[in-house]
Write a protein that holds these residues in place. Sequence first.
Motif, short mmCIF file in Angstrom:
data_model
loop_
_atom_site.label_atom_id
_atom_site.label_comp_id
_atom_site.label_asym_id
_atom_site.label_seq_id
_atom_site.Cartn_x
_atom_site.Cartn_y
_atom_site.Cartn_z
N ARG A 137 -27.71 8.53 -28.41
CA ARG A 137 -27.65 7.66 -27.25
C ARG A 137 -28.63 6.50 -27.37
O ARG A 137 -29.66 6.61 -28.05
N GLU A 138 -28.30 5.43 -26.67
CA GLU A 138 -29.23 4.31 -26.57
C GLU A 138 -30.23 4.57 -25.45
O GLU A 138 -30.11 5.53 -24.69
N ARG A 139 -31.22 3.70 -25.38
CA ARG A 139 -32.20 3.74 -24.30
C ARG A 139 -32.16 2.41 -23.56
O ARG A 139 -31.80 1.38 -24.13
N CYS A 176 -23.49 4.95 -17.05
CA CYS A 176 -23.34 6.37 -16.72
C CYS A 176 -22.01 6.62 -16.00
O CYS A 176 -21.50 5.75 -15.30
N ASN A 452 -24.10 11.37 -19.56
CA ASN A 452 -23.91 10.34 -20.58
C ASN A 452 -24.76 9.14 -20.21
O ASN A 452 -25.50 9.17 -19.23
N GLY A 453 -24.67 8.08 -20.99
CA GLY A 453 -25.50 6.92 -20.69
C GLY A 453 -26.84 6.99 -21.39
O GLY A 453 -27.05 7.81 -22.30
N PRO A 454 -27.80 6.17 -21.00
CA PRO A 454 -29.09 6.08 -21.70
C PRO A 454 -29.86 7.40 -21.65
O PRO A 454 -29.85 8.11 -20.64
N GLU A 455 -30.55 7.72 -22.74
CA GLU A 455 -31.28 8.97 -22.80
C GLU A 455 -32.60 8.93 -22.02
O GLU A 455 -33.21 9.98 -21.78
#
Length: 550
Positions: A137-139, A176, A452-455
């Motif tokens: 995942r991206e941040r 998300c 899901n989405g940014p970590e």
Amino acid sequence: MSQAFFDVVIVGGTPGGIMAGIAAAREGKSAIVLERTGHVGGLPANGLGATDIGTRGCTGGLFGEFVGRVKRHYEETCGAESEQVRDCSDGYHFEPHVGEKVLLGMLAEWPGVVVRTMQQFDALREKVRMVKGRGVRERIGEIAVIDRGSGRTSWVSGKVFLDATYEGDLAAAAGCAWRTRREGRMEYGEAMAGKVYKAWGTSAEELGKGSTGEGDETIQAYNYRLCLTDVAGNRASVARPAKYDRQEYVSLIEDVKLQRWAGKGGYEGGKELHREGIGRLVNMVRLPNGKTDSNNQHLAFISTDLPVENYEWPTAGWEWRDEFAGRLRDYILGLLWFAQHDEGLPGEFREKCLEWGLAADEYGDNGNFPRQVYVREGRRVEGLHLFTAWDALPGEAGGRPPVHPDSITASHYALDSHAHQKREEGRVHLDGFLSCPTVPYTVPYGVIVPRNGPENLLTPVPVSGTHIGFSTLRMEPCWMALGEAAGVAASLMVETGVGAARVDVGVMQEKLLDAGAVLMYFADARPGEADFKRIQKAGLRREIRGWKAL
């Protein structure tokens, strides 16, 4: 464009956001709270002064500290034996300006928390810049906010980001998954899910005609929590709003004359209601100094809720939201003015309504009217755990709901939703308006961790739940506790570099317990007592099954 960097960036100056900032600062981290309005505090600073909690002592930590400070405020300003102290109900009932003052006082003790008001975040993808994460995942690297005073855009960078908005705007902009729909009964087997007509105060089995249980794309109604008073020296009269439509309120005339209610014969919990005057329009809880928390009257066909017209709010931009906020304000003021002055209503009724007005010493910069819409439900971000009604209901008579070993707070409130539709011809109830008792339950960490989405994102306010599951989590005590837990989790993420899903929950729970949080409710065990932490841990391991530990 200016730029700033913090360990923890929090969007939303709600109580959940405030507690997150304090908890992060308590762990030695720098934090910033970005609030769109000119005041922090969310609904407790905007009329919700009758705290929504089913079992006092069920939620602790910073929420417990808030309640204690409210009580001390009235003791110190009015005297320990004063009427105000009695009316504050051990700190659970308070005036709007006191709620704001106490929250600001708590923030002031933690200089590591920077608060910036009038900062608007728009739920647009281009307002979020992503960077490479440690895993797949991206941040989030930084987000853009607009200063509503100057119109300038600034970028705020951080290591961890928290969405503490009632709408879930940051999570949506960051990609998300989320939901706003009302799930159907068959999707999760929740008894009161979907389209339902129910008399207030009756059991989940007593559903009215037309209760199909079908899901749909609707949202429960919003309103403003008014601060009304009958104290003549502090009573501001209600003026007829510029945008006034008498036809919106004329059905009230026959309701009053025929004593007609949107419930089973005007009953609540088996006791007949005698609602006279303003009490037919609003449900009032007495606050100190002769004021009230005046909410929607649950048994009225028309009250301060405005169903249907708010459907767009969760996903709309701020221009639309501001327009609706104005419409809602005019609608409510129009309703009060109609009840006090329209000659179609009985004179005695109008006179009783005229005994009440807006509290003149509240919201002095906003015409004595609350500054913030009561957004009961916005986006619900899909998390690692989806909270449903089953998480709050006992598995057997006298028993507990499921015990979550990764609990980050105990909580307790009814399954509670306001109307999804306006008055419908031939219906004696309002669709979606319901309440069903629960018992104290545990809230798992996964409800604030997006699936899901940014970590590096946590969502302590737009939490993961079905419409019915969310309906009990959406109370400010629970949001404060989830905010505190998110602040601790964010601190651990800063220290270890891991994403939200990999935080050591055991370490987080230890820190929360040290701070007086309640992770599992026991009737005979309180924070600060000698065996409290041991009991909490044993309970989460399911070694103690009853409601008493000793």
